[in-house]
Design an enzyme around this catalytic site. Structure first.
Site, mmCIF file in Angstrom:
data_model
loop_
_atom_site.group_PDB
_atom_site.id
_atom_site.type_symbol
_atom_site.label_atom_id
_atom_site.label_comp_id
_atom_site.label_asym_id
_atom_site.label_seq_id
_atom_site.Cartn_x
_atom_site.Cartn_y
_atom_site.Cartn_z
ATOM 1 N N SER A 333 0.809 -1.218 0.000
ATOM 2 C CA SER A 333 0.000 0.000 0.000
ATOM 3 C C SER A 333 0.845 1.272 0.000
ATOM 4 C CB SER A 333 -0.952 -0.043 1.203
ATOM 5 O OG SER A 333 -1.909 0.966 1.134
ATOM 6 N N ASP A 344 10.377 5.685 -9.889
ATOM 7 C CA ASP A 344 10.021 6.261 -11.190
ATOM 8 C C ASP A 344 10.725 7.588 -11.444
ATOM 9 O OD1 ASP A 344 8.432 4.111 -11.698
ATOM 10 O OD2 ASP A 344 6.511 5.152 -11.482
ATOM 11 N N LYS A 358 -0.618 -4.078 -3.396
ATOM 12 C CA LYS A 358 -1.931 -3.543 -2.981
ATOM 13 C C LYS A 358 -2.063 -2.135 -3.542
ATOM 14 C CE LYS A 358 -4.799 -2.293 0.994
ATOM 15 N NZ LYS A 358 -4.963 -0.873 0.617
#
Length: 498
Positions: A333, A344, A358
């Site tokens: 999560s 990224d 998740k």
């Protein structure tokens, strides 16, 4: 009399539910909904009136609610009035208590203090690691209901700040090095004339409860003054921060740790998100924003919620040092939001194992005027690159889900290593005037992260190819075995906080 009252109550329930549903449905859909609600009411009335034994109506309604949620995803659930307080404490990390981490010793039927929290009432009263609580408020721990020992202790020890609670503890000491438990265990193998005597004293303590704030940001070890030491390597100036989960206070705690490391001349950082199950989305976005200057952090999309995107701001960014993030198969999560964002944006390298997967957002909806709540999945979140994180049912290993370690940075733990890490970390997290105990455990995942940070600090960073000799790849059957062991078994600290 009861029949008419029951019928009237059920009609009101049915009408209320139908009116609510009617706001969003029309025509045939509304008619179908009415018929389905009538099925529910008829079933409820038959059980209530004719089942062989009397059943509490609330139990029936809560069972029906839980049955509906069971048809959804694993993350949507009902929070009953009995569980709501504990849920709110998990989110806020604050409660009225005395400030100790404990576990239950099944063999001796005693509650063992793993460590007091610095500055708490228990610490000030003289409670220390290794103490055994033998009674609380006059109730003997050994006589607590089997299987509910810790739950009973929680009920007795937690309470309003300012109110006092009485406990009886046994302090165990020896004149030799080592804990009483270690010495007693080792002495069993010695001849009678060489056995070490474990001394103990019984003390009754009256402790005034206070508001206990459980830290979610931790370092490698405690300093003698009870603060966390966040500098893992004083020579290289590499910082190390563990984040247990994402609560309302996590951002401020992390910011304080970063500023402390900055003052100490930190040149590199390892952020440990292993076993972190997640938490608040707002905390995840705020923490991500601490490390990137601009760009998308995360976006969320839902069926009846407006698409939303969080973007980073340059102000207050810590961006002038190399960074590695540790994750494993139990990082989920909010942990995945942070690690995916920094990966990224090429802000940090990801080391360890593939994360849980998740990628959904739960909204907590108040029920019964705030006396109970519904945690409902209302949206999914997406990493800056747009790649999927959520591991859907029947997802295969080759599918796109979770956060993957960077190339050449995959280091997996076997189940045995996980258990050894749990023991190592539990022993190291004890507040003591002495240095942490020596351990033979080698944290290969942390070593890999340090290897990257050190090379980046020296300007020698190279994208390494995955090499079998630098990775401890877990056999497939071992990986499956570990996946079936509950995450809570590996959580560190693995104690109840009271």
């Amino acid at each position: 009399m009861r029949n008419s009252a029951t019928t009237a109550w059920l009609i009101c329930l049915c009408v209320s539910l139908t009116v609510i549903w009617g706001k969003a449905t029309h025509g045939d859909e509304q008619d179908d909904t009415y018929e389905l609600m009538r099925l529910f009411v008829d079933t409820f009335e038959e059980i209530d009136e004719n089942y062989v034994k009397d059943i509490d109506r609330r139990d029936l309604i809560e069972a029906a609610v839980q049955g509906m949620l069971a048809k959804l995803d694993p993350y949507s659930n009902y929070i009953s009035p009995e569980d709501l307080s504990a849920f709110e404490q998990d989110v806020q990390q604050e409660f009225g208590g005395i400030g100790i981490q404990v576990h239950f010793d099944q063999d001796h039927r005693e509650i063992v203090v793993m460590t007091p929290l610095p500055g708490t009432p228990a610490y000030k009263a003289g409670v220390r690691a290794g103490d055994r609580i033998i009674s609380i408020e006059g109730q003997t721990v050994a006589e607590f209901e089997v299987g509910k020992e810790l739950a009973t202790a929680v009920k007795l020890l937690k309470g309003p700040a300012g109110k006092k609670v009485t406990i009886t503890v046994r302090h165990e000491t020896t004149d030799d090095d080592g804990t009483a438990e270690e010495i007693a265990e080792n002495s069993e193998e010695l001849p009678e004339d060489q056995k070490v005597e474990v001394k103990s004293t019984i003390e009754k303590l009256e402790i005034e409860r206070d508001v206990i704030k459980v830290a979610t940001v931790m370092g490698d070890r405690y300093n003698p003054d009870g603060t966390w030491n966040f500098m893992l390597d004083d020579a290289s100036k590499i910082g190390y921060i563990r984040l247990s989960h994402f609560s309302r206070n996590s951002t401020s705690e992390l910011l304080a740790a970063l500023k402390q490391l900055e003052k100490e001349g930190m040149k590199g950082l390892v952020l440990d998100l292993r076993w972190n199950p997640g938490g608040l989305l707002t905390s995840a976005t705020e923490i991500s924003d601490l490390f990137i200057e601009s760009g998308k952090i995360v976006s969320t999309k839902g069926r009846n919620t407006q698409e939303r995107t969080w973007r980073a701001k340059k102000r207050g960014t810590f961006s002038d040092f190399p960074m590695a993030i540790l994750i494993n198969r139990f990082s989920a999560s909010a942990s995945e939001i942070v690690s995916a964002c920094l990966q990224d944006h090429d802000r940090a390298i990801i080391v360890g194992e593939r994360s849980w997967g998740k990628g959904s957002v739960q909204n907590v909806i108040e029920l019964e005027d705030g006396n109970s709540a519904l945690k409902l999945t209302t949206a999914s979140y997406h990493r800056p690159s747009g790649k999927n994180i959520h591991r859907f049912p029947k997802a295969k290993p080759e599918d796109e889900w979770g956060v993957m370690p960077d190339e050449g940075e995959k280091v997996e733990f076997t189940t045995k290593q996980m258990i050894e890490y749990r023991k190592f970390r539990s022993e190291r997290d004890v507040l003591s005037n002495e240095a942490p105990p020596e351990s033979e455990f080698v944290d290969t995942q942390l070593d890999k992260a340090l290897e990257y940070v050190q090379s980046a600090m020296s300007g020698e960073v190279k994208k390494q190819e995955a090499k079998e000799e630098t990775e401890q790849v877990e056999p497939e059957e071992e990986s499956k075995k570990a996946a079936f062991i509950p995450r809570s078994f590996f959580v560190v600290p693995a104690q109840t906080v009271l």
